[in-house]
Scaffold this active site. Structure first.
Site, PDB file in Angstrom:
ATOM      1  N   GLN A  47      86.978  47.098  77.805  1.00  0.00           N
ATOM      2  CA  GLN A  47      87.097  46.306  76.457  1.00  0.00           C
ATOM      3  C   GLN A  47      85.723  45.326  76.273  1.00  0.00           C
ATOM      4  O   GLN A  47      85.374  44.918  77.178  1.00  0.00           O
ATOM      5  CB  GLN A  47      88.229  45.943  76.489  1.00  0.00           C
ATOM      6  N   CYS A  77      95.306  41.914  75.590  1.00  0.00           N
ATOM      7  CA  CYS A  77      94.705  42.311  76.517  1.00  0.00           C
ATOM      8  C   CYS A  77      95.270  41.321  77.670  1.00  0.00           C
ATOM      9  O   CYS A  77      94.278  40.364  77.624  1.00  0.00           O
ATOM     10  CB  CYS A  77      93.245  42.620  76.536  1.00  0.00           C
ATOM     11  N   HIS A 154     103.590  49.893  74.585  1.00  0.00           N
ATOM     12  CA  HIS A 154     103.702  50.630  75.791  1.00  0.00           C
ATOM     13  C   HIS A 154     105.003  51.295  75.967  1.00  0.00           C
ATOM     14  O   HIS A 154     105.947  51.124  75.762  1.00  0.00           O
ATOM     15  CB  HIS A 154     103.800  49.220  76.846  1.00  0.00           C
ATOM     16  N   GLU A 202      95.156  53.789  79.110  1.00  0.00           N
ATOM     17  CA  GLU A 202      95.146  52.742  78.000  1.00  0.00           C
ATOM     18  C   GLU A 202      94.760  53.450  76.817  1.00  0.00           C
ATOM     19  O   GLU A 202      93.839  54.289  76.831  1.00  0.00           O
ATOM     20  CB  GLU A 202      94.191  51.506  78.535  1.00  0.00           C
ATOM     21  N   CYS A 211      95.960  47.062  83.819  1.00  0.00           N
ATOM     22  CA  CYS A 211      96.116  46.706  82.531  1.00  0.00           C
ATOM     23  C   CYS A 211      97.274  45.686  82.544  1.00  0.00           C
ATOM     24  O   CYS A 211      98.189  45.941  83.208  1.00  0.00           O
ATOM     25  CB  CYS A 211      96.782  47.992  82.053  1.00  0.00           C
ATOM     26  N   THR A 213      98.678  43.851  80.254  1.00  0.00           N
ATOM     27  CA  THR A 213      99.824  44.018  79.301  1.00  0.00           C
ATOM     28  C   THR A 213     100.635  45.279  79.645  1.00  0.00           C
ATOM     29  O   THR A 213     102.259  45.204  79.777  1.00  0.00           O
ATOM     30  CB  THR A 213      99.477  44.261  77.787  1.00  0.00           C
ATOM     31  N   GLY A 214     100.176  46.275  80.633  1.00  0.00           N
ATOM     32  CA  GLY A 214     100.941  47.207  81.006  1.00  0.00           C
ATOM     33  C   GLY A 214     101.767  46.871  82.270  1.00  0.00           C
ATOM     34  O   GLY A 214     103.050  47.112  82.382  1.00  0.00           O
TER      35      GLY A 214
END
Length: 267
Positions: A47, A77, A154, A202, A211, A213-214
């Site tokens: 990113q 993110c 997600h 992602e 990740c 947020t994952g």
């Protein structure tokens, strides 16, 4: 032609090119983002992040914009947010597309208050109402998924062995399923004695080493199903994050943020 300074950073191998545009505006087109993110012809990153001045009317210390490898802009993110806090060098309140996030510098780790998880179908968002703790859908062997929004959508599937799932094939299939009008990040996880083991496809980027947020979304889904209690260690290919959540509260994420190098590029 303008020269722009950038920082290459990573959170558990999830890597970023970060431009500090707090004093000088920087407008990047989707084509420029794709060119900069290209690992063979550009700088290379998962990113691209632009730090900007916060809105004058607000209380934040700074703002950040997040662009995927494919040039699309996204709201959240977690790994990049830790890197921005580390780059700021102090505790900060950050304005993001997913709302205000508070970052705290610790000893060798950065902790982010990631806000409240979105658990309603229209917060994810899904195309139509259903139980987000147990979606009545599946993709081949991936069944009984859960859905959580961490400012980005997600879907989480708990399996016996996350390493055995062909995520490179199934990831794009699920990402573009019409059930997810804004596409979706795909998480496959299994539980072990030392916590949650997770791999993430992602949206707009593909397989990543980590990740943030994952990891948050997966921990929330596991805690909702009473599979674990917080805080829980989430092990990703790039390393480990510590996620804490109690139902009704905000999600906390702690982990490293590493500065790799600083450079200059002509845009």
């Amino acid at each position: 032609m303008a020269h722009h300074r950038f920082h290459k950073m990573h959170g558990l191998g999830n890597d970023f090119v970060i431009f500090d545009a707090r004093e000088h505006d920087l407008a990047l087109s989707a084509d420029q983002v794709r060119a900069l993110a290209d690992r063979h012809r550009g700088i290379g990153c998962d990113q691209l992040i632009v730090m900007t001045a916060a809105s004058p009317s607000g209380t934040a210390d700074l703002a950040m914009r997040i662009f995927n490898h494919d040039g699309s802009e996204v709201s959240a993110c977690g790994n990049a947010t830790r890197c921005v806090v580390a780059l700021a060098g102090r505790d900060v309140l950050i304005e993001t597309g997913a709302g205000l996030l508070r970052g705290t510098l610790g000893d060798g780790a950065v902790t982010i208050d990631m806000g409240l998880p979105g658990l309603e179908w229209d917060a994810i968002p899904l195309a139509y109402p259903m139980d987000t703790a147990h979606l009545p859908v599946g993709w081949e062997e991936l069944t009984d998924p859960a859905a959580v929004s961490m400012g980005n959508p997600h879907v989480i599937v708990f399996v016996n062995d996350s390493a055995a799932v062909d995520l490179e094939r199934l990831g794009p299939l699920i990402e573009h399923d019409p059930l997810f009008p804004e596409r979706v990040n795909v998480n496959v996880a299994h539980l072990a004695d030392d916590g949650i083991h997770l791999r993430v496809w992602e949206r707009g980027t593909g397989l990543t080493l980590a990740c943030g947020t994952g990891a948050c979304a997966t921990a929330v889904a596991a805690i909702r199903r009473k599979l674990v209690t917080g805080p829980v260690q989430v092990h990703l290919p790039g390393g480990t994050l510590i996620i804490d959540w109690q139902p009704g509260n905000t999600v906390s994420m702690s982990g490293p943020a590493t500065h790799v190098f600083t450079g200059e590029i002509t845009l």
